[in-house]
Design an enzyme around this catalytic site. Structure first.
Site, PDB file in Angstrom:
ATOM      1  CG  HIS A 202     -32.067  37.976   0.377  1.00  0.00           C
ATOM      2  ND1 HIS A 202     -32.667  38.213  -0.841  1.00  0.00           N
ATOM      3  CD2 HIS A 202     -31.106  38.933   0.518  1.00  0.00           C
ATOM      4  CE1 HIS A 202     -32.112  39.277  -1.405  1.00  0.00           C
ATOM      5  NE2 HIS A 202     -31.154  39.721  -0.592  1.00  0.00           N
ATOM      6  CB  ILE A 203     -30.417  33.928   6.280  1.00  0.00           C
ATOM      7  CG1 ILE A 203     -29.034  33.877   5.630  1.00  0.00           C
ATOM      8  CG2 ILE A 203     -30.657  32.697   7.149  1.00  0.00           C
ATOM      9  CD1 ILE A 203     -27.898  34.066   6.613  1.00  0.00           C
TER      10      ILE A 203
END
Length: 538
Positions: free
Chosen positions: A473-474
């Site tokens: 989950h950048i």
């Protein structure tokens, strides 16, 4: 080679053909604008990916996807192939170059952030506030859920809403129902996850039939993926150019972005001018592009006059517990992720340690169980019986911990480490601080209590001291704020210094919360598309 010009000048260029780029492009195109989407990877075919997954001996979720040689991505089989790690903790991420992006392989969890997630600093004295509120984003959440097809039901800990879920929740697996029943009798908020997965025929796609490989690929398209947003944008008139690696944004004399330049796999450079540009190339490639775009009018890169591009990288550092239930619960039937524990999603404790979401993994662990039993010396019928018995009872719960935005967690360019097209590779400095580590120790205590409550046998529990799992989950990198001195984009996701450059990505998030980021990405992307259309029409 000489730079060639694109055949025509569109109104809008969108960089990236994932769910964000597709949704922003669809809104712009449906408002009558000429839109071109530039995608660094190829078109992907669901049947081909499914076949590749059946045939590959590898088990990581990137295995069935083509990884373009000309434009590499992080490879779980060789983490050092692309991202260069310089910090005390590795920022290992997975993402797909291709039309549809990384939502080809995801759990389809579509959580809204809570109202409090937008006011972390105001409420708890840590992190940052968003320059917009939950109420500002709520109608766009609703729009995104309708487009994606979200199934769910209201429960404690789920964000407030002004309309029902587009679809009713899917029926729980036997394992999920059994464990949730036990835990909820003992005060845990274990609820159905909202998911972009059909519980009935929706948008011409079939309901989920329980294939149990949502990651890496839903073989029947019951689960939403970003290619659907792109296809809808094409129906609205958008044009997609694949294998186009954007590497430079041209700043014009009037303080706008005048053109975008991209490279084809053979190194041919093309220039495309446009009235507006939307960057939707994920949370690492977007800041990388902005930093690569150094020029006389932007010596530090586009939008980076105050040195904020690339800073505040976040993820959801994860820990896990593995346990054997006292009776068979048959994991591995139905979607891979169906329920979450929300008891620790919000509260005053966030002033001291990270919020977290715990989620039950609905996957069979027969492979690791077989290795375990063989190592124990079991053979023949005893080996078969042991594997069958343990596989029917072995379960796992994983976690997402909320990471605070820290300016030292950042992406820069490795000027001396180039990719095959001669572009600098991303260099990451990342450190998981005390806010998460303290929470992870508490999570381990919760895990042990859960195992005891279930009357289960503890197999393993992680505390974070042995390392954290990345959850891909950048977030952060082009953070949102009112002040250009400590942010890159404003509340409309428009880059401060340019009135025709927007970012549609989780890279704009000022906080990570503790839930999956995709629905918030989609909501912001729709909002960006509407703002682009409004600005250009005016």
């Amino acid at each position: 080679m000489a730079i060639q010009n694109f055949p025509f000048e569109p109104d809008v260029v969108v960089v990236g053909a994932g769910v964000a780029g597709g949704m922003a492009a669809d809104i712009a195109a449906s408002n009558g604008l000429k839109v071109v989407i530039l995608e660094s990877g190829p078109r992907l075919n669901r049947d081909d990916i499914t076949r590749r997954w059946r045939e590959t001996p590898l088990t990581n979720f990137m295995a069935p996807y083509p990884q373009p040689e000309y434009a590499p991505v992080p490879d779980p089989a060789n983490w050092d192939n692309y991202l260069i790690q310089t910090g005390p903790d590795a920022y290992n991420q997975q993402y797909i170059r291709g039309v549809g992006g990384t939502t080809w392989h995801w759990a389809a969890a579509t959580w809204r952030f809570l109202p409090s997630d937008f006011r972390l600093q105001s409420l708890y004295g840590v992190g940052r506030d968003w320059p917009l509120s939950y109420e500002d984003l709520e109608p766009w959440y609703d729009n995104a859920e309708t487009r994606m097809g979200v199934a769910g039901r209201m429960a404690p800990g789920i964000a407030p809403r002004n309309s029902p879920f587009p679809m009713e929740a899917l029926p729980l697996s036997y394992m999920d129902a059994t464990i949730a029943g036990h835990l909820n009798q003992n005060g845990y908020q274990m609820v159905d996850e909202p998911v972009a997965r059909n519980s009935r025929i929706y948008d011409g796609r079939p309901p989920c039939c329980g294939n149990n490989n949502c990651m890496p690929i839903c073989p029947i398209a019951a689960q939403y993926s970003g290619n659907m947003a792109v296809e809808r944008a094409e129906e609205s008139g958008a044009i997609v150019v694949t294998e186009a690696v954007v590497h430079h944004l041209e700043a014009s004399e009037d303080g706008r972005i005048g053109a975008v330049r991209y490279l084809s796999p053979d190194g041919q450079e093309t220039r495309i001018a446009a009235r507006a540009v939307v960057l939707a190339a994920n949370g690492l490639e977007t800041p990388r592009l902005m930093l690569m775009s150094r020029q006389e009018r932007a010596p530090n890169g586009i939008g980076n006059s105050t040195g904020q591009v690339g800073r505040y990288l976040m993820d959801h550092p994860g820990t896990s517990v593995v346990f054997d239930m006292p009776e068979p619960v048959w994991p591995g039937r139905g979607p891979q992720e169906m329920t979450s524990i929300l008891k620790f999603r919000d509260g005053e404790f966030r002033s001291r340690f990270a919020a977290k979401k715990l989620h039950l993994w609905n996957g069979s662990m027969v492979s690791s169980i077989a290795e375990e039993a063989i190592d124990e010396g079991l053979r023949g019928e005893e080996l078969r019986r042991t594997i069958a018995n343990r596989a029917a009872r072995r379960c796992a719960i994983n976690s997402f911990h909320e990471l605070l935005p820290e300016p030292t967690n950042r992406l820069t360019l490795a000027e001396d480490r180039l990719d095959p097209l001669g572009l600098p590779r991303p260099q990451i400095h990342y450190e998981i601080g005390a806010y998460v580590r303290e929470s992870a120790l508490h999570t381990a205590e919760v895990y042990r209590d859960i195992v005891d409550t279930l009357g289960a046998e503890l197999i393993s529990v992680s505390t974070g001291e042995e390392g954290f799992a990345p959850n891909n989950h950048i977030m952060g990198g082009t953070i949102m704020g009112d002040d250009p001195a400590n942010s890159v984009v404003n509340k409309d996701c428009r880059v401060h210094a340019y009135d025709n450059l927007w970012v549609a990505s989780s890279s704009v998030f000022p906080s990570a919360a503790c839930v999956n980021s995709t629905l918030t990405i989609a909501a912001l992307a729709l909002r960006v598309g509407a703002d682009v259309a409004l600005q250009l029409r005016n």
